[in-house]
Motif scaffolding. Structure first.
Motif, PDB file in Angstrom:
ATOM      1  N   LEU A 186      50.539  37.130  12.984  1.00  0.00           N
ATOM      2  CA  LEU A 186      51.248  37.889  14.023  1.00  0.00           C
ATOM      3  C   LEU A 186      50.948  39.380  13.901  1.00  0.00           C
ATOM      4  CD1 LEU A 186      53.255  38.014  16.341  1.00  0.00           C
ATOM      5  CD2 LEU A 186      55.111  38.127  14.632  1.00  0.00           C
ATOM      6  N   ALA A 187      50.959  39.878  12.646  1.00  0.00           N
ATOM      7  CA  ALA A 187      50.654  41.298  12.450  1.00  0.00           C
ATOM      8  C   ALA A 187      49.227  41.606  12.888  1.00  0.00           C
ATOM      9  CB  ALA A 187      50.846  41.661  10.973  1.00  0.00           C
ATOM     10  N   SER A 188      48.317  40.687  12.564  1.00  0.00           N
ATOM     11  CA  SER A 188      46.922  40.899  12.981  1.00  0.00           C
ATOM     12  C   SER A 188      46.789  40.884  14.489  1.00  0.00           C
ATOM     13  CB  SER A 188      46.023  39.811  12.373  1.00  0.00           C
ATOM     14  OG  SER A 188      46.074  39.858  10.954  1.00  0.00           O
ATOM     15  N   ALA A 189      47.548  39.968  15.134  1.00  0.00           N
ATOM     16  CA  ALA A 189      47.493  39.894  16.596  1.00  0.00           C
ATOM     17  C   ALA A 189      48.032  41.167  17.228  1.00  0.00           C
ATOM     18  CB  ALA A 189      48.271  38.677  17.078  1.00  0.00           C
ATOM     19  N   VAL A 190      49.129  41.668  16.654  1.00  0.00           N
ATOM     20  CA  VAL A 190      49.707  42.920  17.194  1.00  0.00           C
ATOM     21  C   VAL A 190      48.724  44.068  17.029  1.00  0.00           C
ATOM     22  CG1 VAL A 190      51.519  44.623  16.854  1.00  0.00           C
ATOM     23  CG2 VAL A 190      52.080  42.186  16.848  1.00  0.00           C
ATOM     24  N   ALA A 191      48.101  44.152  15.833  1.00  0.00           N
ATOM     25  CA  ALA A 191      47.125  45.219  15.595  1.00  0.00           C
ATOM     26  C   ALA A 191      45.939  45.099  16.542  1.00  0.00           C
ATOM     27  CB  ALA A 191      46.646  45.183  14.145  1.00  0.00           C
ATOM     28  N   ALA A 192      45.468  43.854  16.749  1.00  0.00           N
ATOM     29  CA  ALA A 192      44.337  43.638  17.655  1.00  0.00           C
ATOM     30  C   ALA A 192      44.704  44.007  19.082  1.00  0.00           C
ATOM     31  CB  ALA A 192      43.888  42.180  17.572  1.00  0.00           C
ATOM     32  N   SER A 193      45.928  43.679  19.489  1.00  0.00           N
ATOM     33  CA  SER A 193      46.378  44.018  20.836  1.00  0.00           C
ATOM     34  C   SER A 193      46.451  45.521  21.021  1.00  0.00           C
ATOM     35  CB  SER A 193      47.749  43.376  21.096  1.00  0.00           C
ATOM     36  OG  SER A 193      48.231  43.748  22.373  1.00  0.00           O
ATOM     37  N   ALA A 194      46.985  46.226  19.986  1.00  0.00           N
ATOM     38  CA  ALA A 194      47.066  47.686  20.069  1.00  0.00           C
ATOM     39  C   ALA A 194      45.672  48.299  20.158  1.00  0.00           C
ATOM     40  CB  ALA A 194      47.815  48.224  18.853  1.00  0.00           C
ATOM     41  N   GLU A 195      44.739  47.763  19.362  1.00  0.00           N
ATOM     42  CA  GLU A 195      43.373  48.279  19.392  1.00  0.00           C
ATOM     43  C   GLU A 195      42.717  48.032  20.745  1.00  0.00           C
ATOM     44  OE1 GLU A 195      39.172  47.842  16.888  1.00  0.00           O
ATOM     45  OE2 GLU A 195      40.964  46.689  16.316  1.00  0.00           O
ATOM     46  N   ALA A 196      42.982  46.822  21.300  1.00  0.00           N
ATOM     47  CA  ALA A 196      42.421  46.507  22.621  1.00  0.00           C
ATOM     48  C   ALA A 196      42.991  47.439  23.686  1.00  0.00           C
ATOM     49  CB  ALA A 196      42.714  45.052  22.977  1.00  0.00           C
ATOM     50  N   SER A 197      44.301  47.721  23.595  1.00  0.00           N
ATOM     51  CA  SER A 197      44.925  48.632  24.570  1.00  0.00           C
ATOM     52  C   SER A 197      44.349  50.027  24.445  1.00  0.00           C
ATOM     53  CB  SER A 197      46.442  48.663  24.345  1.00  0.00           C
ATOM     54  OG  SER A 197      47.010  47.382  24.547  1.00  0.00           O
ATOM     55  N   GLN A 198      44.141  50.472  23.210  1.00  0.00           N
ATOM     56  CA  GLN A 198      43.567  51.802  22.995  1.00  0.00           C
ATOM     57  C   GLN A 198      42.138  51.874  23.527  1.00  0.00           C
ATOM     58  OE1 GLN A 198      43.498  52.963  18.906  1.00  0.00           O
ATOM     59  NE2 GLN A 198      42.932  55.083  19.331  1.00  0.00           N
ATOM     60  N   GLN A 199      41.356  50.806  23.305  1.00  0.00           N
ATOM     61  CA  GLN A 199      39.985  50.775  23.808  1.00  0.00           C
ATOM     62  C   GLN A 199      39.951  50.780  25.326  1.00  0.00           C
ATOM     63  OE1 GLN A 199      37.213  50.979  21.930  1.00  0.00           O
ATOM     64  NE2 GLN A 199      36.064  51.099  23.846  1.00  0.00           N
TER      65      GLN A 199
END
Length: 301
Positions: free
Chosen positions: A66-79
């Motif tokens: 879940l933490a990895s998914a949240v981090a990946a989502s944040a990174e995708a949003s930033q990109q």
């Protein structure tokens, strides 16, 4: 309640993998304490059994995912935000480049139009000057023809001796110039000034110092000798006294047309020559009277 009864557990929602790990460590510590206490107690004491729910490895893995998914989502949003920002900048740059190109094209078109207009103006001005020169020559020719006709009509009844005398008085100005002495005094100043301007440009309305029209040159030459003349050619030819073309002296004003309605003036400089601002094609020149004979002359000095 029996000592062997199970202690009910109170389960709470798991919030994160780190909290689960902390709770597992605390539970391990509690179990160790109970085990030590049991070993130190009386031999006849009944063992105490406590059941504590421990987190499973699957729960810990789920929290980590879940933490990895949240981090990946944040990174995708930033990109995505970065991509949108870059796209906005690219669109703005393209728009500015397009506007600059349009402005450059408009400026180039304006300059080209101005150059074409200037060429057309220069061509029209040249054609106008050529037409004016042709009309001036035609007018001079017509005036000379009219004067010759009037002179012939007035002298029709005179004797041959009178005709001969009239012919002598109307001899070429070059003969008169050959009999004229070198100018002195005011006449010398006028002639010297006029000859010094030979080669200058002709400009309608010009009064010097490097461009002249016919009456502007005559006025300036006489001013050099301390004599004030009117500005217009027909006013200048109306000054002084009329003299014959066969009796010219340096400094006399030559005119073309009638004395009170002349359209061109020049300065006789002796030797059968005159200096005048002719037109835009020739500028200020020194020419023989035979090149374009004047209609008459006046003497101011």
């Amino acid at each position: 309640m029996s000592h062997t009864a199970h202690i009910p557990s109170h389960r709470k929602p798991r919030r994160s993998a780190s909290k689960l790990a902390l709770r597992a460590g605390v539970a391990g510590g509690v179990l160790g304490t109970i085990a030590v206490a049991g070993a130190a107690g009386p031999a006849n004491a009944e063992p105490v059994t406590e059941t504590i729910e421990m987190p499973t490895l699957g729960s810990l893995a789920a929290g980590s995912n879940l933490a990895s998914a949240v981090a990946a989502s944040a990174e995708a949003s930033q990109q995505e935000a970065l991509d949108q920002s870059l796209q906005t900048l690219e669109q703005a740059a393209l728009k500015k480049a397009s506007q600059d190109a349009k402005k450059a094209k408009a400026e180039a078109d304006r300059k080209a139009a101005a150059e074409r207009a200037e060429k057309a103006r220069l061509k029209a001005e040249k054609e106008r000057e050529e037409a004016e020169e042709a009309a001036e020559r035609a007018s001079r020719t017509s005036t000379r023809t009219q004067l010759a006709t009037n002179s012939s009509s007035n002298d029709g009844g005179s004797s041959s001796s009178s005709s001969s005398s009239s012919s002598d008085s109307g001899s070429s100005a070059s003969d008169s110039g050959s009999r004229t002495q070198a100018p002195t005094g005011s006449a010398a100043s006028i002639v010297a000034f006029a000859r010094a301007q030979v080669g200058d440009a002709y400009v309608s309305g010009g009064t010097g110092p490097n461009s002249w029209d016919c009456s502007g040159l005559v006025q300036a030459a006489y001013r050099a000798a301390g004599i004030d003349l009117p500005r217009i050619s027909y006013q200048q030819s109306s000054m002084g006294s009329s003299v014959s073309l066969g009796d010219l002296q340096p400094g006399d004003i030559l005119y073309w047309g009638s004395r009170s309605g002349s359209y061109h003036v020049a300065i006789y400089v002796g030797g059968g020559k005159y200096v005048g601002a002719q037109n835009s094609s020739t500028g200020v020149v020194e020419r023989s009277l035979d090149w374009d004979p004047p209609s008459g002359a006046v003497r101011i000095l």
